[in-house]
Design a protein around this motif. Structure first.
Motif, PDB file in Angstrom:
ATOM      1  N   TRP A  72       9.439   6.801  -1.589  1.00  0.00           N
ATOM      2  CA  TRP A  72      10.289   6.161  -0.592  1.00  0.00           C
ATOM      3  C   TRP A  72      10.597   7.115   0.557  1.00  0.00           C
ATOM      4  O   TRP A  72      10.539   6.737   1.727  1.00  0.00           O
ATOM      5  CB  TRP A  72      11.574   5.693  -1.261  1.00  0.00           C
ATOM      6  CG  TRP A  72      12.571   5.082  -0.338  1.00  0.00           C
ATOM      7  CD1 TRP A  72      12.472   3.879   0.304  1.00  0.00           C
ATOM      8  CD2 TRP A  72      13.813   5.653   0.059  1.00  0.00           C
ATOM      9  NE1 TRP A  72      13.588   3.675   1.071  1.00  0.00           N
ATOM     10  CE2 TRP A  72      14.427   4.742   0.934  1.00  0.00           C
ATOM     11  CE3 TRP A  72      14.461   6.834  -0.261  1.00  0.00           C
ATOM     12  CZ2 TRP A  72      15.669   4.991   1.504  1.00  0.00           C
ATOM     13  CZ3 TRP A  72      15.691   7.073   0.308  1.00  0.00           C
ATOM     14  CH2 TRP A  72      16.281   6.149   1.179  1.00  0.00           C
ATOM     15  N   VAL A  73      10.905   8.372   0.234  1.00  0.00           N
ATOM     16  CA  VAL A  73      11.202   9.369   1.276  1.00  0.00           C
ATOM     17  C   VAL A  73       9.970   9.603   2.151  1.00  0.00           C
ATOM     18  O   VAL A  73      10.079   9.645   3.384  1.00  0.00           O
ATOM     19  CB  VAL A  73      11.701  10.685   0.647  1.00  0.00           C
ATOM     20  CG1 VAL A  73      11.736  11.811   1.663  1.00  0.00           C
ATOM     21  CG2 VAL A  73      13.070  10.484   0.018  1.00  0.00           C
ATOM     22  N   ALA A  75       7.526   7.535   2.707  1.00  0.00           N
ATOM     23  CA  ALA A  75       7.296   6.330   3.518  1.00  0.00           C
ATOM     24  C   ALA A  75       8.251   6.286   4.707  1.00  0.00           C
ATOM     25  O   ALA A  75       7.855   5.907   5.811  1.00  0.00           O
ATOM     26  CB  ALA A  75       7.445   5.085   2.658  1.00  0.00           C
ATOM     27  N   ARG A  76       9.508   6.665   4.484  1.00  0.00           N
ATOM     28  CA  ARG A  76      10.470   6.691   5.591  1.00  0.00           C
ATOM     29  C   ARG A  76      10.069   7.712   6.638  1.00  0.00           C
ATOM     30  O   ARG A  76      10.162   7.459   7.846  1.00  0.00           O
ATOM     31  CB  ARG A  76      11.868   7.017   5.084  1.00  0.00           C
ATOM     32  CG  ARG A  76      12.554   5.846   4.429  1.00  0.00           C
ATOM     33  CD  ARG A  76      13.990   6.144   4.126  1.00  0.00           C
ATOM     34  NE  ARG A  76      14.712   6.405   5.360  1.00  0.00           N
ATOM     35  CZ  ARG A  76      15.826   7.123   5.421  1.00  0.00           C
ATOM     36  NH1 ARG A  76      16.320   7.660   4.347  1.00  0.00           N
ATOM     37  NH2 ARG A  76      16.445   7.305   6.559  1.00  0.00           N
ATOM     38  N   ASN A  77       9.625   8.892   6.189  1.00  0.00           N
ATOM     39  CA  ASN A  77       9.211   9.926   7.134  1.00  0.00           C
ATOM     40  C   ASN A  77       7.992   9.480   7.933  1.00  0.00           C
ATOM     41  O   ASN A  77       7.914   9.724   9.138  1.00  0.00           O
ATOM     42  CB  ASN A  77       8.911  11.230   6.402  1.00  0.00           C
ATOM     43  CG  ASN A  77      10.161  11.905   5.903  1.00  0.00           C
ATOM     44  OD1 ASN A  77      11.266  11.590   6.348  1.00  0.00           O
ATOM     45  ND2 ASN A  77      10.000  12.813   4.968  1.00  0.00           N
ATOM     46  N   ARG A  78       7.044   8.833   7.278  1.00  0.00           N
ATOM     47  CA  ARG A  78       5.857   8.345   7.974  1.00  0.00           C
ATOM     48  C   ARG A  78       6.237   7.283   8.999  1.00  0.00           C
ATOM     49  O   ARG A  78       5.731   7.292  10.123  1.00  0.00           O
ATOM     50  CB  ARG A  78       4.861   7.771   6.980  1.00  0.00           C
ATOM     51  CG  ARG A  78       3.587   7.278   7.657  1.00  0.00           C
ATOM     52  CD  ARG A  78       2.623   6.706   6.674  1.00  0.00           C
ATOM     53  NE  ARG A  78       2.212   7.733   5.721  1.00  0.00           N
ATOM     54  CZ  ARG A  78       1.608   7.479   4.578  1.00  0.00           C
ATOM     55  NH1 ARG A  78       1.357   6.235   4.233  1.00  0.00           N
ATOM     56  NH2 ARG A  78       1.244   8.445   3.788  1.00  0.00           N
ATOM     57  N   ALA A  79       7.137   6.374   8.620  1.00  0.00           N
ATOM     58  CA  ALA A  79       7.570   5.337   9.557  1.00  0.00           C
ATOM     59  C   ALA A  79       8.313   5.944  10.751  1.00  0.00           C
ATOM     60  O   ALA A  79       8.146   5.508  11.893  1.00  0.00           O
ATOM     61  CB  ALA A  79       8.446   4.329   8.840  1.00  0.00           C
ATOM     62  N   ALA A  80       9.106   6.975  10.501  1.00  0.00           N
ATOM     63  CA  ALA A  80       9.839   7.630  11.587  1.00  0.00           C
ATOM     64  C   ALA A  80       8.871   8.332  12.534  1.00  0.00           C
ATOM     65  O   ALA A  80       9.052   8.287  13.755  1.00  0.00           O
ATOM     66  CB  ALA A  80      10.835   8.638  11.022  1.00  0.00           C
ATOM     67  N   ARG A  81       7.833   8.970  11.990  1.00  0.00           N
ATOM     68  CA  ARG A  81       6.835   9.626  12.857  1.00  0.00           C
ATOM     69  C   ARG A  81       6.096   8.606  13.693  1.00  0.00           C
ATOM     70  O   ARG A  81       5.831   8.835  14.879  1.00  0.00           O
ATOM     71  CB  ARG A  81       5.852  10.419  12.000  1.00  0.00           C
ATOM     72  CG  ARG A  81       6.343  11.771  11.607  1.00  0.00           C
ATOM     73  CD  ARG A  81       5.217  12.658  11.098  1.00  0.00           C
ATOM     74  NE  ARG A  81       4.317  11.991  10.172  1.00  0.00           N
ATOM     75  CZ  ARG A  81       4.376  12.078   8.852  1.00  0.00           C
ATOM     76  NH1 ARG A  81       5.301  12.811   8.298  1.00  0.00           N
ATOM     77  NH2 ARG A  81       3.505  11.459   8.099  1.00  0.00           N
ATOM     78  N   LYS A  82       5.749   7.458  13.101  1.00  0.00           N
ATOM     79  CA  LYS A  82       5.049   6.429  13.868  1.00  0.00           C
ATOM     80  C   LYS A  82       5.958   5.857  14.952  1.00  0.00           C
ATOM     81  O   LYS A  82       5.489   5.497  16.035  1.00  0.00           O
ATOM     82  CB  LYS A  82       4.579   5.304  12.948  1.00  0.00           C
ATOM     83  CG  LYS A  82       3.332   5.642  12.186  1.00  0.00           C
ATOM     84  CD  LYS A  82       2.839   4.438  11.411  1.00  0.00           C
ATOM     85  CE  LYS A  82       1.543   4.753  10.711  1.00  0.00           C
ATOM     86  NZ  LYS A  82       1.017   3.593  10.001  1.00  0.00           N
TER      87      LYS A  82
END
Length: 85
Positions: A72-73, A75-82
């Motif tokens: 989950w962490v 995935a959140r980091n990847r979404a924030a980078r995108k």
């Protein structure tokens, strides 16, 4: 002619196509936890100078939960980078 049921079914099929691996892993986790719960096995974990003894099924569930939190962490980091691009 498209109906509301067709749309819902297509959404369900899309969900299964995207999440099939997660579903298989959760089913496998449940099988392993039940098998270890029936056996009554104990797991011993050594951490630095301490020792923890717990049922194996509990250890399996704890490791699964930790893996879920890590995923989950990430995935959140990847979404924030995108989102920043």
């Amino acid at each position: 002619m498209s109906t509301r049921q067709d749309t819902r079914e297509n959404a369900f099929v899309r969900f299964l196509k995207r999440k099939w691996l997660a579903i298989v892993l959760v089913v496998l986790l449940i099988v392993v936890a039940i098998q270890n719960g029936v056996g009554g096995d104990q797991a011993t974990i050594y951490l630095l100078w301490g020792q923890l003894v717990m049922p194996t099924w509990a250890l399996v569930l704890i490791v699964f939960a930790a893996g879920g939190v890590v995923g989950w962490v990430f995935a959140r980091n990847r979404a924030a980078r995108k989102g920043r691009r």
